[in-house]
Design a protein around this motif. Sequence first.
Motif, PDB file in Angstrom:
ATOM      1  N   ILE A 153      12.419  -2.957 -12.389  1.00  0.00           N
ATOM      2  CA  ILE A 153      11.859  -4.162 -13.014  1.00  0.00           C
ATOM      3  C   ILE A 153      11.926  -4.078 -14.533  1.00  0.00           C
ATOM      4  CG2 ILE A 153       9.738  -5.497 -13.330  1.00  0.00           C
ATOM      5  CD1 ILE A 153       9.017  -4.793 -10.429  1.00  0.00           C
ATOM      6  N   ILE A 154      11.486  -2.959 -15.103  1.00  0.00           N
ATOM      7  CA  ILE A 154      11.487  -2.831 -16.554  1.00  0.00           C
ATOM      8  C   ILE A 154      12.911  -2.806 -17.105  1.00  0.00           C
ATOM      9  CG2 ILE A 154      10.760  -1.416 -18.509  1.00  0.00           C
ATOM     10  CD1 ILE A 154       8.507  -2.846 -16.980  1.00  0.00           C
ATOM     11  N   SER A 155      13.814  -2.094 -16.425  1.00  0.00           N
ATOM     12  CA  SER A 155      15.212  -2.042 -16.879  1.00  0.00           C
ATOM     13  C   SER A 155      15.885  -3.401 -16.751  1.00  0.00           C
ATOM     14  CB  SER A 155      15.993  -1.001 -16.079  1.00  0.00           C
ATOM     15  OG  SER A 155      15.484   0.283 -16.302  1.00  0.00           O
ATOM     16  N   PHE A 156      15.533  -4.139 -15.690  1.00  0.00           N
ATOM     17  CA  PHE A 156      16.103  -5.478 -15.506  1.00  0.00           C
ATOM     18  C   PHE A 156      15.645  -6.397 -16.627  1.00  0.00           C
ATOM     19  CE2 PHE A 156      15.864  -9.810 -13.728  1.00  0.00           C
ATOM     20  CZ  PHE A 156      17.205  -9.997 -13.423  1.00  0.00           C
ATOM     21  N   LEU A 157      14.357  -6.340 -16.962  1.00  0.00           N
ATOM     22  CA  LEU A 157      13.847  -7.153 -18.067  1.00  0.00           C
ATOM     23  C   LEU A 157      14.515  -6.755 -19.385  1.00  0.00           C
ATOM     24  CD1 LEU A 157      10.030  -7.258 -17.178  1.00  0.00           C
ATOM     25  CD2 LEU A 157      11.712  -9.094 -16.887  1.00  0.00           C
TER      26      LEU A 157
ATOM     27  N   LEU B 226       2.637   3.912 -15.163  1.00  0.00           N
ATOM     28  CA  LEU B 226       3.126   5.215 -15.612  1.00  0.00           C
ATOM     29  C   LEU B 226       4.644   5.239 -15.646  1.00  0.00           C
ATOM     30  CD1 LEU B 226       3.011   8.270 -16.174  1.00  0.00           C
ATOM     31  CD2 LEU B 226       2.535   8.630 -13.753  1.00  0.00           C
ATOM     32  N   ALA B 227       5.274   4.768 -14.575  1.00  0.00           N
ATOM     33  CA  ALA B 227       6.734   4.776 -14.499  1.00  0.00           C
ATOM     34  C   ALA B 227       7.362   3.776 -15.461  1.00  0.00           C
ATOM     35  CB  ALA B 227       7.181   4.468 -13.069  1.00  0.00           C
ATOM     36  N   SER B 228       6.637   2.709 -15.803  1.00  0.00           N
ATOM     37  CA  SER B 228       7.160   1.752 -16.788  1.00  0.00           C
ATOM     38  C   SER B 228       7.357   2.432 -18.133  1.00  0.00           C
ATOM     39  CB  SER B 228       6.189   0.568 -16.932  1.00  0.00           C
ATOM     40  OG  SER B 228       6.085  -0.158 -15.724  1.00  0.00           O
TER      41      SER B 228
ATOM     42  N   GLY C 265      25.042  -0.786 -20.866  1.00  0.00           N
ATOM     43  CA  GLY C 265      25.402  -0.041 -19.665  1.00  0.00           C
ATOM     44  C   GLY C 265      24.354   1.003 -19.311  1.00  0.00           C
ATOM     45  N   SER C 266      23.780   1.642 -20.340  1.00  0.00           N
ATOM     46  CA  SER C 266      22.745   2.636 -20.106  1.00  0.00           C
ATOM     47  C   SER C 266      21.526   2.023 -19.430  1.00  0.00           C
ATOM     48  CB  SER C 266      22.324   3.286 -21.433  1.00  0.00           C
ATOM     49  OG  SER C 266      23.401   3.972 -22.017  1.00  0.00           O
ATOM     50  N   SER C 267      21.126   0.823 -19.877  1.00  0.00           N
ATOM     51  CA  SER C 267      19.959   0.175 -19.274  1.00  0.00           C
ATOM     52  C   SER C 267      20.227  -0.179 -17.821  1.00  0.00           C
ATOM     53  CB  SER C 267      19.570  -1.079 -20.066  1.00  0.00           C
ATOM     54  OG  SER C 267      20.534  -2.108 -19.920  1.00  0.00           O
ATOM     55  N   LEU C 268      21.469  -0.567 -17.513  1.00  0.00           N
ATOM     56  CA  LEU C 268      21.824  -0.890 -16.128  1.00  0.00           C
ATOM     57  C   LEU C 268      21.787   0.361 -15.254  1.00  0.00           C
ATOM     58  CD1 LEU C 268      24.774  -3.354 -16.809  1.00  0.00           C
ATOM     59  CD2 LEU C 268      22.573  -3.928 -15.775  1.00  0.00           C
TER      60      LEU C 268
END
Length: 478
Positions: free
Chosen positions: A80-84, A138-140, A419-422
Amino acid sequence: MAGISPSPKTSPRSSSADKNMTSSGASYTGPLVIVTMLFFMWGFITCMNDILIPKLQEVFTLQNWQAMLIQTAFFGAYFIISFLYFIFSVTKGDPIMKIGYKNGIIIGLVVAAIGCTLFYPAADYHSYGLFLLALFILASGITVLQITANPYVAILGPPETSSSRMNLTQAVNSFGTTIAPIIGGYLIFEQVSTTVSADSVKLPYIGLAAALLLIAVLIKVAKLPGLTGEENNPSSGAGALQYRHLVLGIICIFMYVGGEVTVGSSIINYLKLPHIAGLDEAEAKHFLAFYWGGAMIGRFFGAVALAQFKNNSLKYIIMAVIGLVTFLTVYGIYGIDQAIIIIGLVAVNFIVLLLGRFIPNRTVGLYATSVIILLLIGTFAQGRLAMWSIIAIGLFNSIMFPTIFDLAIKGLGVHTSQGSSLLVMAIVGGAIIPPLQGLFADITGSLQLSFLIPMACYAYILYYGFIGYKPKASSQTA
């Protein structure tokens, strides 16, 4: 092998500051050490989930699939956080490149500390849902650290040795996952009252919150390179997705993290099976440490193997020293029997590494093949053979994440951060695959047979290592 940082001709980080870094990499040893602490912390925290699963399963009387929601909440945040993050970078530009790596790291640490603090009220209110919320927050924070710290490590030195630095920092990450079962298992399983409650999780996670905030303060006062690279940052568009090897790499990271987390999450319950080892949680946690410790040893091997040495003999000498230290450490803690088994598994791992000839993609393919064989043994055998086959998987997981990451990001140029965020978003595999395995175990009534689920994940990794890694743009590159 190209590193995570893009080539100088097209990289948004090929600014004058970046050139200064690569030309005087030794001066960035201090910053690299500080950032490496982050890898240790999120490795420790991630592996604590493997301790939480059997504990909360007992406290809340959960089925296997319900207990695995711990991993869903944790790794779901990655997605979710990476998608945002990805959506924001497409429409507004890369946020980390705007605020700087240092500020991004501090934000991630503070958010993660907030998540750890929420474990206290979750235990007080005896709420499984609040535990899941705490894990998500925490994981966010850790997701932000992943997006920020991985490429940051890559640019703290010459691009040609970025793979070695990535494996080194991931080895420190694995050190965190190795000691977490021992420390966390002791605090959560052994220092408890006779009543079944979640109170034993309070102290460990409050301690983690304090440690994360302390590191945030250290990062704040430390003199870290505050690179932003904003001048050449793509302002919009999803250009990274035009690269076929990145898209296949995203799937590969999904499969790898899903497979690794599934096996790690199942080890304690697997070793409790009478026909496997018949251990209780307190005993099984030591073997979980072997699983994650294997990943650490393998990553140290990978860091040495992918580093540049004028004399290859020195490379083998260092690897031999790593093996000797491993043997002596296990011998000192667990005795000669365990030490002989561990050094034997390390020797097999080293042989496969040699067969890979230190070629990254070839090594990934051979390691995936080895894991599939070990899973077959763990699924259909019994006793010590099955037990050690599953534990040995950690050794072969070792170099997969940093090497797959590096292969997938190769040649992306200005699209490297996107690319890193994906790729970080693909860590959501750790949220999806474990519950599938838990559901499979509930339906079939066999935890052992459920290892067929991660086996399918490693089959895809085998494909990527031998075929899917090859760089090829699906359309005209920028």
